[in-house]
Design an enzyme around this catalytic site. Structure first.
Site, mmCIF file in Angstrom:
data_model
loop_
_atom_site.group_PDB
_atom_site.id
_atom_site.type_symbol
_atom_site.label_atom_id
_atom_site.label_comp_id
_atom_site.label_asym_id
_atom_site.label_seq_id
_atom_site.Cartn_x
_atom_site.Cartn_y
_atom_site.Cartn_z
ATOM 1 N N ASP A 27 0.099 -7.598 1.266
ATOM 2 C CA ASP A 27 0.554 -6.215 1.483
ATOM 3 C C ASP A 27 2.069 -6.124 1.558
ATOM 4 O OD1 ASP A 27 0.163 -3.478 1.699
ATOM 5 O OD2 ASP A 27 0.057 -3.522 3.889
ATOM 6 N N SER A 39 4.683 2.586 7.830
ATOM 7 C CA SER A 39 4.358 1.403 7.029
ATOM 8 C C SER A 39 5.545 0.933 6.209
ATOM 9 C CB SER A 39 3.212 1.706 6.073
ATOM 10 O OG SER A 39 1.988 1.510 6.691
ATOM 11 N N HIS A 98 0.815 -1.214 0.000
ATOM 12 C CA HIS A 98 0.000 0.000 0.000
ATOM 13 C C HIS A 98 0.853 1.270 0.000
ATOM 14 C CE1 HIS A 98 0.356 -0.349 4.524
ATOM 15 N NE2 HIS A 98 0.459 0.963 4.400
#
Length: 432
Positions: free
Chosen positions: A187, A269, A157
């Site tokens: 992911d 992230s 993402h």
């Protein structure tokens, strides 16, 4: 519930998980709650929220509990995706796939060695800077997983839809990166930089973690002025099954993750979660973003992730993993058959079976490619009789994305004076 993205203070509300009857008059929705509505993927993409009125979408079975223990997806190679441009990665057929061995070091005394862990691991960590349409778009984090090959791990993402990717190390060195491969279900993404001898991390065994063990996270929260931030905490939970929802509140997949109370913020992230031996044991990915909760973050277990790294580098599809299971979708909009015919003001001049009438079908779906068509009446799904939408929802809940299913349909002829039964087989797509 306030939801924020990484740097622009966007506030949004997660809508309740709602389903509407065919004529929009009966809201049968259940308000979302708990982890489903509070989870935010630490990405940078603004989400456009939409609600579909009038018909019920069979995109993920409308079933929050219909997830399975497996999943099917395809790795996205930048060679095959749109907007590759300077990001294109050329895969050598004779290339060597890194081994990514798991270390088994003795635990360092955390009371005196936080600085040592940072000094050892921070040179392998970087900020992942993404541009879309030639304009700065977002930041995330990453870390070097192979020194010789120049491979860097991050989250899918973080780099999704990127036209240009730059990795910036904390010593000031910056490099243009190519996308080797990316998998939206797990992911995980792997980048490549044409640089030799970058310091790579070592991997710990995430399967041997215990609740209460100390860990640290390194990344770039908020913006690049805070690049190289380290936070500390403990392992709060192991093998947590977390439902991930889309902007409409539907469960699209279930991920099995490590829970930690390390401070994890948007921009973290793709960064590493590190044990007290200086080994990476997870990839930070999610947190609870709700003013009522604090210190509930999640990371992808590294022992499962290394298998995904290898497949992405080799250009192989990701057909299963221990990390995530995708909810299935057919890609159709349906009515109970009598309601649908009345809505479209169609009066057949023949007998027809009870079932669900396909009002619309996504042309990119596997069902469409296999021959399922608008105005078909589904009467059986995987051998189970379908007389209404609830039957179809219940039947779909028994499957997972990637499973093959046989669907029996009644197809009217052009004059509506008769029809024929056909059986169509296809693989269920992953919910989005």
């Amino acid at each position: 519930m306030a939801v924020y993205n990484f740097n622009n203070g966007f506030n949004g509300q997660t809508p309740p998980d709602s389903s509407y009857s065919w004529n929009g008059s009966d809201n049968n929705g259940n308000g979302g709650g708990g982890f489903k509505t509070a989870l935010i993927i630490m990405s940078v993409i603004l989400v456009t929220v939409f609600v579909v009125f009038g018909v019920i979408m069979m995109r993920n079975g409308d079933n929050a509990n219909g997830n399975s223990s497996n999943q099917s997806s395809s790795a996205v190679s930048q060679n095959e995706s749109e907007g590759s441009g300077s990001n294109e990665f050329s895969r050598d057929p004779d290339m060597t796939i890194p081994d990514f061995s798991i270390a088994d070091d003795a635990v360092i005394d955390m009371a005196t060695d936080y600085s040592k862990i940072y000094a050892e691991c921070a040179p392998s960590c970087c900020t992942v800077r993404v541009s879309v349409g030639g304009r700065p778009y977002s930041i995330g984090s990453g870390f070097v997983i192979d020194s010789e090959g120049g491979y860097i791990a991050t989250n899918h993402h973080v780099i999704e839809d990127a036209d240009e990717i730059t990795v910036a190390f904390y010593n000031g060195n910056e490099y243009t990166a190519q996308l080797v491969g990316s998998d939206p279900i797990t992911d995980i993404a792997v980048l490549h930089v044409d640089v030799k001898d970058l310091p790579a991390v070592s991997f710990g065994d995430s399967g041997k973690l215990n609740i209460g063990e100390y860990v640290v996270a390194i990344g770039t929260p908020y913006d690049e002025s805070l690049a190289g931030t380290m936070t500390c905490g403990i392992i709060s939970g192991i093998a947590r099954d977390i439902d991930i929802t889309n902007s409409s509140g539907k469960v699209v997949k279930t991920m099995t993750l490590i829970q930690t109370d390390c401070s994890i913020n948007p921009g973290n992230s793709g960064g590493p979660l590190i044990d007290m031996s200086g080994n990476v044991i997870g990839i930070t990915s999610l947190k609870i973003a709700d003013e009522q909760f604090e210190g509930i973050g999640f990371a992808i277990p590294i022992t499962s992730a290394v298998d995904i790294f290898k497949k992405l580098i080799a250009g192989e599809p990701i057909t299963d993993s221990d990390i995530a299971s995708a909810s299935p979708q057919i890609g159709i909009t349906v009515y109970d058959v009598d309601d649908g015919l009345a809505y479209f003001r169609v009066t057949p001049r023949c007998e027809y079976p009870q079932g669900v009438l396909i009002a619309d079908i996504e042309i990119t779906s596997s069902a469409y490619a296999a021959g399922l068509s608008r105005y078909d009446v589904i009467t059986e799904f995987g051998g189970v009789t379908v007389t209404n939408r609830d039957d179809l929802t219940s039947a779909l809940a028994n499957y997972r994305a990637g499973d093959s299913v046989k669907v029996k349909v009644f197809r009217f002829n052009r004059t509506l004076t008769g029809g024929t039964y056909e059986t169509i087989e296809f693989k269920l797509d992953a919910a989005e």
